[in-house]
Design an enzyme around this catalytic site. Structure first.
Site, PDB file in Angstrom:
ATOM      1  N   TYR A 147      40.255  56.869  42.609  1.00 25.24           N
ATOM      2  CA  TYR A 147      41.312  56.425  41.682  1.00 25.24           C
ATOM      3  C   TYR A 147      41.107  57.129  40.348  1.00 25.24           C
ATOM      4  CZ  TYR A 147      44.306  53.555  38.737  1.00 25.24           C
ATOM      5  OH  TYR A 147      45.282  53.138  37.864  1.00 25.24           O
ATOM      6  N   ASP A 200      35.898  63.027  36.502  1.00 24.81           N
ATOM      7  CA  ASP A 200      36.505  61.836  35.926  1.00 24.81           C
ATOM      8  C   ASP A 200      35.379  60.840  35.668  1.00 24.81           C
ATOM      9  OD1 ASP A 200      37.664  59.449  35.354  1.00 24.81           O
ATOM     10  OD2 ASP A 200      39.066  59.440  37.035  1.00 24.81           O
ATOM     11  N   LYS A 241      37.668  53.911  28.906  1.00 24.36           N
ATOM     12  CA  LYS A 241      37.012  52.601  29.074  1.00 24.36           C
ATOM     13  C   LYS A 241      36.031  52.261  27.946  1.00 24.36           C
ATOM     14  CE  LYS A 241      38.224  51.884  33.772  1.00 24.36           C
ATOM     15  NZ  LYS A 241      38.908  50.738  34.301  1.00 24.36           N
TER      16      LYS A 241
HETATM   17  C1  LIG Z   1      37.780  56.497  37.482  1.00 19.16           C
HETATM   18  C2  LIG Z   1      39.002  56.092  36.742  1.00 19.16           C
HETATM   19  N1  LIG Z   1      39.794  57.032  36.198  1.00 19.16           N
HETATM   20  C3  LIG Z   1      40.893  56.722  35.494  1.00 19.16           C
HETATM   21  C4  LIG Z   1      41.272  55.405  35.321  1.00 19.16           C
HETATM   22  C5  LIG Z   1      42.494  55.069  34.540  1.00 19.16           C
HETATM   23  O1  LIG Z   1      42.148  54.512  33.324  1.00 19.16           O
HETATM   24  P1  LIG Z   1      43.194  53.623  32.521  1.00 19.16           P
HETATM   25  O2  LIG Z   1      43.330  52.329  33.268  1.00 19.16           O
HETATM   26  O3  LIG Z   1      42.571  53.471  31.161  1.00 19.16           O
HETATM   27  O4  LIG Z   1      44.477  54.369  32.470  1.00 19.16           O
HETATM   28  C6  LIG Z   1      40.478  54.387  35.864  1.00 19.16           C
HETATM   29  C7  LIG Z   1      40.855  52.974  35.694  1.00 19.16           C
HETATM   30  O5  LIG Z   1      40.298  52.067  36.277  1.00 19.16           O
HETATM   31  C8  LIG Z   1      39.322  54.736  36.605  1.00 19.16           C
HETATM   32  O6  LIG Z   1      38.539  53.805  37.159  1.00 19.16           O
END
Ligand SMILES: Cc1ncc(COP(=O)(O)O)c(C=O)c1O
Length: 451
Positions: free
Chosen positions: A159, A261, A289
Site C-alpha cells: 500500500y 516508501d 506519518k
Molecule cells: C507505506 C505507506 N505509504 C503511503 C501511505 C499513505 O499515507 P497517507 O495516508 O498519509 O496518505 C501509507 C498510509 O498508511 C502507507 O502505509
C-alpha cells in the site's frame, strides 16, 4: 481445540463488551451519519463493532468520549512516534501558531529539517508535501518524468496511498490475484481507470526474479519501482538478506529507478529508517506519518540528478501547503528533540520486552503464531510459517487477529483495527507498564482461545 464457531462466539462476546463500554461513541456515531459520509472522516475509521470517538491524548494514552483510558499503540496508524502532546511538540507548535501558520514562502526551519533528513537518509536534496499519498504520487511522477517511461513496478500487497498509479493489487482476493509468477493487475478501488492500472506491473516481495521477469518483458519501458523496504501493510514482512541491494542493482541495470516508501517505516524502525539500517540508498525516499510529531507533513528525498530535474522545472513538484511553517517547525522539533538516539534506545528496550513477553505467551499457550518486530513497530502473525510475501500473508488467520484486537481494546490497550494488516507503534512516551499491559492482555486472549 478452537473451532470457528467457538472463535465466532468469543468475538461476539468481546464485541458486546466493547459496545457496552462506549455508549457515547455510539451516540456520536449515530449523530455523525447525518453529516459525515459513513459517519467517519476516513473509511479506515469504520472498524467493527463501531468507531471509537476519542476526546484527547496525553503521553502514551488516549481517552475515549466515554472516559475510558487506553495505552495507545494504534499511534494514529503509525504517526504518533512522539506520543501525544509531547512537550517539545506542544511548545514548538504553540510558538509557531502565534507567528503564523501559512505563507507559501519558505521558512528557515525547512533547511534544518532537510539537512537532518539528508544526514539520516544519505540523500542530498529534499522537498515536502502533506501526506504519504502526495509523497508517493510525486515519487512515481518524478521517476516517470526523469526516465521518460510510463510503466512502474510495485509489489502485490503493497500500500502506498490512494492515488491511481499505486491503487493496484493492494489487497487482492486470492481468487482475483492470478498466478504467483504472473500476478494480475487488480484495481484496488472503483474509480481507477483501467488504462492507468495497466501501467502498474505487479511483482512479489522478496522475489528478485519476479522483478527481472517484468523488466525483461518490457525492455526500456519501466520508469522504476516503488516498494516498502519492510512491508508494513501486511503485518510486518522483512526483506530477505540481499533483496534490497539486489533490487537497486537490477533496476539500475535496466535504466530504471528505485523508490523506498518509508512512510510507515521512516522514523519508526530507527533514526534513518530502513535506508539507514540497510545501507541501501535508493534513488528516492518518501516519508510522512511520524515525521511531523502529529502534524501533517511528508517529505521526498532524492539523488542529485533526480532533484536537479525538479530544480530545473523538469518536473513540476508543487503544493500550496508544501513545507508550511507549522509542519516545518513540528518536524524540526521531532527530529532534533524527540526522535533522538536516547529515545531509540528506550524504544529498543520496550520492543524487546514486548517481543519476549508475547513470545513467551505464544509458547506457554502453544499458539500458532509468532511476534515480528521492527524498531517501534510490531505485530503478532497468526501463522505457522514465517511470511515472506503477500501470498504467504493471505494464509494468516484474520479472525484470531481480530479477536486479539478486541481483547486488547477491552483490556485498555488501543491497537490499530483491521485484523492482520496493521502493527503496534511504541512511542517515545511509552514505558514498561504500558508494554506489560499489552502482554497481560495477550495472555488473557491466549487463555480464552485455548480454554
Ligand atoms: C507505506 C505507506 N505509504 C503511503 C501511505 C499513505 O499515507 P497517507 O495516508 O498519509 O496518505 C501509507 C498510509 O498508511 C502507507 O502505509
Amino acid at each position: 481445540m478452537l473451532t470457528q464457531t467457538k472463535l465466532a462466539d468469543i468475538i461476539a462476546e468481546q464485541e458486546a463488551i466493547f459496545v457496552k463500554r462506549q455508549p457515547k461513541s455510539a451516540a456520536l456515531a449515530d449523530r455523525a451519519t447525518g453529516v459525515l459520509a459513513g459517519g467517519v472522516t476516513s473509511n479506515w475509521q469504520i472498524a467493527q463493532p463501531q468507531p471509537v470517538w476519542l476526546s484527547h491524548g496525553a503521553g502514551s494514552k488516549v481517552y475515549d468520549v466515554d472516559g475510558n483510558e487506553y495505552v495507545d499503540l494504534h499511534g494514529g496508524y503509525g504517526a504518533a512516534l512522539a506520543g501525544h502532546a509531547h512537550p517539545a511538540i506542544v511548545r514548538t507548535v504553540r510558538a509557531q501558531v502565534e507567528r503564523g501558520t501559512h505563507f507559501a514562502q519558505p521558512t528557515e526551519n525547512a533547511i534544518v529539517v532537510a539537512g537532518e533528513l539528508a544526514r539520516r537518509w544519505g540523500l542530498p536534496r529534499w522537498r515536502f508535501a502533506n501526506s504519504g499519498t502526495e509523497a508517493t504520487m510525486d515519487a512515481v511522477h518524478l521517476m516517470r518524468s526523469y526516465t521518460g517511461r510510463d510503466l512502474i513496478i510495485k509489489v502485490e500487497g503493497g500500500y502506498h496511498g490512494h492515488h491511481d498509479s499505486v491503487q493496484v493489487s493492494v489487497m487482492p482476493d486470492a481468487a482475483d490475484a492470478g498466478p504467483r509468477d504472473n500476478p494480475s493487475q487488480v484495481p484496488s478501488s472503483t474509480g481507477i481507470p483501467r488504462a492507468i492500472t495497466s501501467l502498474t506491473l505487479i511483482a512479489q516481495f522478496n522475489d528478485l526474479a519476479s522483478v527481472a521477469r517484468l523488466l525483461d518483458a518490457h525492455p526500456g519501458q519501466v520508469a522504476g519501482m516503488i516498494v516498502e523496504p519492510v512491508m508494513m501493510n501486511a503485518g510486518i514482512i522483512p526483506p530477505v538478506p540481499g533483496y534490497l541491494a539486489g533490487l537497486k542493482e537490477l533496476l539500475h541495470s535496466h535504466g530504471a529507478l528505485l523508490t523506498f516508501d518509508e512512510v510507515k517505516t521512516g522514523l519508526t524502525v530507527g533514526p534513518g529508517g530502513v535506508t539507514g539500517q540497510s545501507g541501501v540508498i535508493p534513488d528516492l525516499v518518501c516519508l510522512a506519518k511520524s515525521l511531523g510529531g502529529g502534524v501533517a507533513v511528508a517529505a521526498i528525498g532524492g539523488t542529485l540528478p533526480l532533484m536537479d530535474h525538479v530544480a530545473s522545472g523538469g518536473y513540476e513538484m508543487v503544493g500550496t501547503f508544501n513545507g508550511n511553517p507549522l509542519a516545518m517547525a513540528a518536524a524540526r522539533a521531532m527530529l532534533t528533540e524527540v526522535a533522538t538516539e536516547r529515545a531509540y534506545q528506550r524504544i529498543e528496550a520496550l520492543r524487546q520486552r514486548a517481543a519476549d513477553g508475547i513470545g513467551a505467551a505464544i509458547n506457554d499457550f502453544s499458539l500458532n503464531g509468532s511476534v515480528v518486530t521492527a524498531g517501534a513497530k510490531g505485530c503478532v502473525v497468526f501463522s505457522s510459517e514465517p511470511v515472506r510475501d503477500y501470498r504467504g500473508f493471505l494464509t494468516v488467520d484474520n479472525s484470531l487477529s481480530n479477536a486479539h484486537w478486541l481483547f486488547q481494546h477491552n483490556g485498555g490497550v488501543f491497537l490499530p483495527p483491521w485484523g492482520k494488516i496493521e502493527q503496534w507503534l511504541i512511542s517515545v512516551q511509552h514505558d514498561e507498564s504500558d508494554i506489560d499491559l499489552l502482554i497481560a492482555n495477550f495472555r488473557i486472549f491466549a487463555a480464552a482461545i485455548r480454554g
